[in-house]
Motif scaffolding. Structure first.
Motif, mmCIF file in Angstrom:
data_model
loop_
_atom_site.group_PDB
_atom_site.id
_atom_site.type_symbol
_atom_site.label_atom_id
_atom_site.label_comp_id
_atom_site.label_asym_id
_atom_site.label_seq_id
_atom_site.Cartn_x
_atom_site.Cartn_y
_atom_site.Cartn_z
ATOM 1 N N ALA A 95 0.833 -1.205 0.000
ATOM 2 C CA ALA A 95 0.000 0.000 0.000
ATOM 3 C C ALA A 95 0.863 1.249 0.000
ATOM 4 N N GLU A 96 1.933 1.228 0.780
ATOM 5 C CA GLU A 96 2.835 2.380 0.804
ATOM 6 C C GLU A 96 3.445 2.631 -0.567
ATOM 7 N N GLN A 97 3.799 1.551 -1.276
ATOM 8 C CA GLN A 97 4.322 1.698 -2.641
ATOM 9 C C GLN A 97 3.246 2.251 -3.581
ATOM 10 N N SER A 98 2.019 1.777 -3.426
ATOM 11 C CA SER A 98 0.921 2.290 -4.256
ATOM 12 C C SER A 98 0.721 3.780 -4.042
ATOM 13 N N GLN A 106 -3.330 8.797 0.815
ATOM 14 C CA GLN A 106 -4.285 7.772 1.241
ATOM 15 C C GLN A 106 -5.150 7.389 0.051
ATOM 16 N N VAL A 107 -5.503 6.102 -0.063
ATOM 17 C CA VAL A 107 -6.538 5.719 -1.027
ATOM 18 C C VAL A 107 -7.859 5.598 -0.285
ATOM 19 N N ASP A 108 -8.926 5.556 -1.029
ATOM 20 C CA ASP A 108 -10.256 5.463 -0.420
ATOM 21 C C ASP A 108 -10.682 4.025 -0.196
ATOM 22 N N LEU A 109 -10.187 3.116 -1.052
ATOM 23 C CA LEU A 109 -10.558 1.708 -0.934
ATOM 24 C C LEU A 109 -9.380 0.852 -1.378
ATOM 25 N N TYR A 110 -9.042 -0.138 -0.563
ATOM 26 C CA TYR A 110 -7.921 -1.044 -0.818
ATOM 27 C C TYR A 110 -8.481 -2.461 -0.744
ATOM 28 N N LEU A 111 -8.349 -3.202 -1.841
ATOM 29 C CA LEU A 111 -8.942 -4.530 -1.943
ATOM 30 C C LEU A 111 -7.864 -5.604 -2.086
ATOM 31 N N ARG A 128 -4.321 -3.616 9.164
ATOM 32 C CA ARG A 128 -3.233 -2.715 9.587
ATOM 33 C C ARG A 128 -3.118 -1.514 8.647
ATOM 34 N N ALA A 129 -3.285 -1.754 7.357
ATOM 35 C CA ALA A 129 -3.221 -0.647 6.397
ATOM 36 C C ALA A 129 -4.301 0.390 6.701
ATOM 37 N N ARG A 130 -5.469 -0.078 7.075
ATOM 38 C CA ARG A 130 -6.554 0.847 7.434
ATOM 39 C C ARG A 130 -6.248 1.566 8.745
ATOM 40 N N GLU A 131 -5.758 0.822 9.728
ATOM 41 C CA GLU A 131 -5.432 1.428 11.021
ATOM 42 C C GLU A 131 -4.358 2.512 10.888
ATOM 43 N N ARG A 132 -3.446 2.325 9.961
ATOM 44 C CA ARG A 132 -2.355 3.292 9.761
ATOM 45 C C ARG A 132 -2.758 4.459 8.864
ATOM 46 N N GLY A 133 -3.990 4.454 8.400
ATOM 47 C CA GLY A 133 -4.476 5.572 7.598
ATOM 48 C C GLY A 133 -4.045 5.534 6.146
ATOM 49 N N LEU A 134 -3.567 4.382 5.671
ATOM 50 C CA LEU A 134 -3.162 4.271 4.273
ATOM 51 C C LEU A 134 -4.385 4.177 3.361
ATOM 52 N N THR A 135 -5.499 3.748 3.920
ATOM 53 C CA THR A 135 -6.747 3.631 3.182
ATOM 54 C C THR A 135 -7.913 3.909 4.110
ATOM 55 N N ARG A 136 -8.990 4.432 3.561
ATOM 56 C CA ARG A 136 -10.181 4.705 4.365
ATOM 57 C C ARG A 136 -11.025 3.446 4.541
#
Length: 276
Positions: A95-98, A106-111, A128-136
């Motif tokens: 996610a960080e690379q994305s 931040q992205v809005d949706l990560y699947l 974890r990605a959501r908790e870290r604010g990388l995605t909503r």
């Protein structure tokens, strides 16, 4: 707004986490990184689209980010989806690379793009990605009802979205029912069957009766089932055509005629066969 409801203007679906997923987006699967992708995304944003759907596996996140910056549309007005490639190990690192490639915070949706190596192993990393604010929001793609049940049992957050192939020809009614039971929004990719469904005689007959195009009819059918759509095109006129789906309604008879086209027997599976 009630979870699972479509907003009053018909343009967004309220997800279980309270975020709103636009009912129409542009998909960029099989669109090469570079000017073709940049132009398609920029045209879509100019034409009023506010959702762009990409993935790590597509290799075109950089072009999506460039088009977003070039468009002048404020970042907060555009819903961006990307997908974790499950051949990799760590959803957070990917996610960080994305985000770097997209040029956003931040992205809005990560699947999870598909359930390779089983449906549950990547979900803690998605949380974890959501908790870290990388995605909503976080969700899955190409997950069956059984896959979803396993994720819902194993995780602390239920997927907000399950993105699957859905159309009158792939009317996965049992999967849709399973998702609704869990408050998971179904989102349709390839709603035009990568163009194959546009020439079907029934679709064309309904379109003629409605005074619309076959693409309008196929996309509107999804919307009337409460399913957001992400049709893909790289042609400005087609991107514009695909957006004209909020100003008409298919009749009950039209919907029933299209419902009868299903070839999946109302399956609870996301795919007839896996590719992984």
């Amino acid at each position: 707004m009630t979870v699972g409801a479509v907003t009053a203007d018909g343009r967004a679906r309220v997800l279980a986490d309270g975020n709103q997923l636009p009912m129409l987006g542009l998909g960029v699967w099989q669109v090469p990184n570079g000017p073709v992708c940049v132009n398609a995304v920029r045209w879509a944003l100019e034409l009023g689209y506010r959702h762009i759907d990409t993935a790590q596996a597509y290799g075109n996140e950089e072009s999506v980010g460039r088009a977003l910056r070039d468009s002048g549309v404020p970042r907060e007005d555009v819903f961006i989806t990307t997908k974790f490639y499950p051949g990799h190990r760590d959803p957070v690192a990917e996610a960080e690379q994305s985000l770097r490639r997209l040029g956003v915070d931040q992205v809005d949706l990560y699947l999870i793009h598909w359930p390779q190596r089983g449906p549950t192993w990547a979900w803690p990393g998605m949380e974890r990605a959501r908790e870290r604010g990388l995605t909503r929001s976080i969700g899955v793609s190409n997950f069956s009802a059984a896959d979803l049940d396993k994720v819902a049992t194993a995780g602390t957050v239920v997927p907000a979205v399950n993105q699957v192939q859905f159309s009158p020809f792939e009317d996965r009614r049992a999967l849709l029912a399973a998702c609704e039971r869990l408050n998971v929004a179904v989102e349709a990719y390839s709603p035009l069957g990568t163009g194959r469904h546009l020439s079907d005689a029934t679709v064309r007959r309904v379109a003629q009766r409605a005074g619309r195009t076959p693409a309008h009819v196929l996309l509107r059918w999804c919307l009337q089932h409460g399913i957001p759509v992400i049709p893909k095109s790289t042609h400005r006129e087609r991107i514009a055509e695909n957006a004209q789906i909020f100003d008409f309604t298919l009749s009950g008879a039209d919907m029933a005629e299209l419902d009868a086209l299903d070839r999946t027997r109302g399956t609870d599976r996301a795919l007839e066969r896996g590719w992984w």
